[in-house]
Design an enzyme around this catalytic site. Structure first.
Site, PDB file in Angstrom:
ATOM      1  N   HIS A 265       0.730  -1.101   0.136  1.00  0.00           N
ATOM      2  CA  HIS A 265       0.263   0.254   0.183  1.00  0.00           C
ATOM      3  C   HIS A 265       0.704   1.124   0.375  1.00  0.00           C
ATOM      4  O   HIS A 265       0.631   2.054  -1.023  1.00  0.00           O
ATOM      5  CB  HIS A 265      -1.433   0.704   0.807  1.00  0.00           C
ATOM      6  CG  HIS A 265      -1.614   1.398   1.861  1.00  0.00           C
ATOM      7  ND1 HIS A 265      -2.757   1.082   0.751  1.00  0.00           N
ATOM      8  CD2 HIS A 265      -1.896   2.862   1.639  1.00  0.00           C
ATOM      9  CE1 HIS A 265      -3.591   2.232   1.057  1.00  0.00           C
ATOM     10  NE2 HIS A 265      -3.177   3.178   1.828  1.00  0.00           N
ATOM     11  N   GLU A 266       1.471   1.405   1.013  1.00  0.00           N
ATOM     12  CA  GLU A 266       2.643   2.235   1.424  1.00  0.00           C
ATOM     13  C   GLU A 266       3.389   2.285  -0.431  1.00  0.00           C
ATOM     14  O   GLU A 266       4.298   3.855  -0.756  1.00  0.00           O
ATOM     15  CB  GLU A 266       3.079   2.139   1.839  1.00  0.00           C
ATOM     16  CG  GLU A 266       2.631   2.254   3.296  1.00  0.00           C
ATOM     17  CD  GLU A 266       1.441   3.827   3.823  1.00  0.00           C
ATOM     18  OE1 GLU A 266       1.896   4.643   2.918  1.00  0.00           O
ATOM     19  OE2 GLU A 266       0.566   3.721   4.578  1.00  0.00           O
TER      20      GLU A 266
END
Length: 502
Positions: A265-266
């Site tokens: 996600h990051e």
């Protein structure tokens, strides 16, 4: 452009670069506070934030800068200079409405409130944090009153994160999405075909989790000589420049999914930051279009890619090698079903794709009420628990898994939460177009080659910076305005066969 106009542009860019450099220093202080700063250093860091924020505000509100922006706004400029002037003028006009003392106080208070939140979350003690939240809320309401441009105080804060978006538009979108998510959630929870809840239990050492996550990030195209990975209480991405992008995650040795999907996600955010054109660094146009578009990139990589069967065709054998003896009893089909398990859960960042949107709408409604003065901080935890019962039919047993789980309000991030669900909408519409233009994408992903997708996103989104707006970008990519149908159709098409729905 004559020499006088050229000189004016050069003067403007010098000022712009100085402001961007100051902003990057503030970002470094934030990153350090959340990753490495000693806990007792909080009061001194708060003063540093206050001093630097005031300096940034002084330079941003300079009358000379205002005059320069006024003159440049009438010039015929190229795409990037025009965007740079437009974005700086937007920030300047907002900043001149804010008293410097408010800027100082907000910076110092939110820094201290973050430390209080970390401690309160560890102890699951909302009562100890609520006085800080009251201070932050009061300051953000004052900021909103200074910036208010509509009937809604909340809209003035939303505009920081999603320019051009309105409360009315959000309410309209969410009024369609919420009942659809609720209906799909109930269908899935009632389905006879359910994944084994204990299937992925085991012992997963943090060092191996990190090594595996780093391999996935490398395959995604993350540039390690322009980025790094660290730990923090709440995962985040900090883009100091296209050549300095820092991401964090957190580890549980009983659950590798939390860190892995957090890293991916990051990593999606990080690819956006690294995909900005370094040639334009120092311009406010060299930035993500909006938090909703930014979130579309992280959610797309985390969900449409990393939770797909094609992705694990390549990565599942390597996962088994990384954690020998822990998942040998698991088939690929059962694994994919398990990582896409849908349930009514308490923690937003670990929620599945179906219930996640309900988590976001809940927070949006609560923070909107707080900013508008319709909900007091002292009543927030009760309102949170009541809403959790209404939205997801579960109630937190303590504050840490309830009202204290998110960092955003401690840092003054009122208006941030709805961008998460907007990211899902943008991401689904973007991914639909990716499928049209990259027909062999699934085969590429199954072979472990993620670069075609990264390059497409870089060309269509990342490299454009803020030369276009969010809604304009979506229309450029898909030929249609933002439409929640893409997201709802994606969920139905994915989860109907997974759960054997009719």
């Amino acid at each position: 452009m004559d020499s006088q106009e050229q000189s004016l542009i050069q003067s403007f860019m010098r000022r712009s670069r100085e402001l961007i450099d100051l902003k990057s220093v503030l970002e470094i202080l934030t990153w350090d506070q959340e990753t490495m700063m000693p806990s007792r250093a909080g009061p001194f860091r708060a003063r540093q934030f206050s001093a630097l924020s005031a300096l940034y505000h002084q330079k941003l509100t300079s009358p000379d800068l205002g005059e320069t922006l006024e003159r440049l706004s009438t010039e015929e400029l190229g795409l990037w200079p025009q965007a740079a002037v437009r974005e700086m003028r937007r920030e300047h006009e907002k900043a001149v409405k804010l008293p410097e003392e408010l800027v100082r106080e907000l910076a110092e208070t939110t820094s201290l409130a973050y430390g209080a939140w970390v401690e309160a979350r560890q102890k699951s003690d909302f009562a100890s944090f609520s006085p800080w939240l009251e201070k932050v809320l009061k300051l953000k309401q004052e900021e909103a009153r200074c910036l208010q441009f509509s009937d809604s105080l909340y809209e003035a804060l939303l505009d920081h994160y999603e320019p051009g978006m309105t409360v009315g538009r959000l309410d309209e979108l969410f009024a369609v999405i919420r009942p659809n998510l609720t209906s799909l959630l109930h269908q899935i929870l009632s389905a006879s075909k359910q994944p084994d809840r204990d299937l992925l239990k085991g012992k997963f050492p943090a060092a191996q989790q990190e090594a595996f996550g780093r391999d996935v990030l490398t395959a995604m195209g993350f540039q390690w000589d322009a980025g790094r990975l660290d730990r923090s209480p709440h995962p985040f991405c900090s883009g100091l420049s296209p050549l300095d992008v820092r991401i964090t995650t957190r580890y549980s040795e009983e659950d590798f999914c939390s860190s892995l999907f957090g890293m991916i996600h990051e990593g999606g955010h990080a690819l956006y930051e690294q995909g900005l054109d370094p040639e334009h660094y120092g311009s406010l146009a060299c930035d993500g279009i909006s938090l909703g578009i930014h979130e579309s990139q992280s959610r797309l990589w985390e969900n449409q890619i990393a939770r797909s069967r094609a992705f694990w065709d390549h990565w599942f054998p390597r996962l088994l090698q990384t954690f020998p003896g822990q998942l040998d009893h698991v088939s690929l089909e059962d694994f994919v079903h398990a990582i896409n398990r849908v349930e009514a859960s308490l923690i937003r960042v670990e929620a599945d794709e179906v219930s996640y949107g309900l988590h976001v709408i809940l927070r949006y409604e609560l923070e909107k009420q707080m900013v508008e003065g319709d909900l007091k901080v002292q009543d927030l935890e009760e309102a949170w628990n009541t809403s959790m019962k209404e939205y997801l039919e579960i109630v937190p047993s303590n504050s840490a898994e309830g009202v204290l789980q998110d960092v955003h309000w401690s840092m003054g991030g009122f208006g941030y939460f709805p961008t998460y669900l907007l990211g899902n909408l943008y991401g689904a519409q973007i991914f639909h177009q990716v499928g049209e233009e990259l027909p062999d994408l699934e085969e590429s992903i199954a072979a472990g080659n993620l670069i075609p997708l990264r390059e497409w996103l870089g060309q269509q989104i990342h490299g454009k910076g803020k030369t276009v707006g969010a809604e304009e970008l979506i229309e450029q990519i898909s030929g249609k305005p933002l439409n929640s149908d893409y997201f709802l159709d994606y969920l139905k098409n994915k989860f109907t066969p997974l759960y054997g729905l009719s």
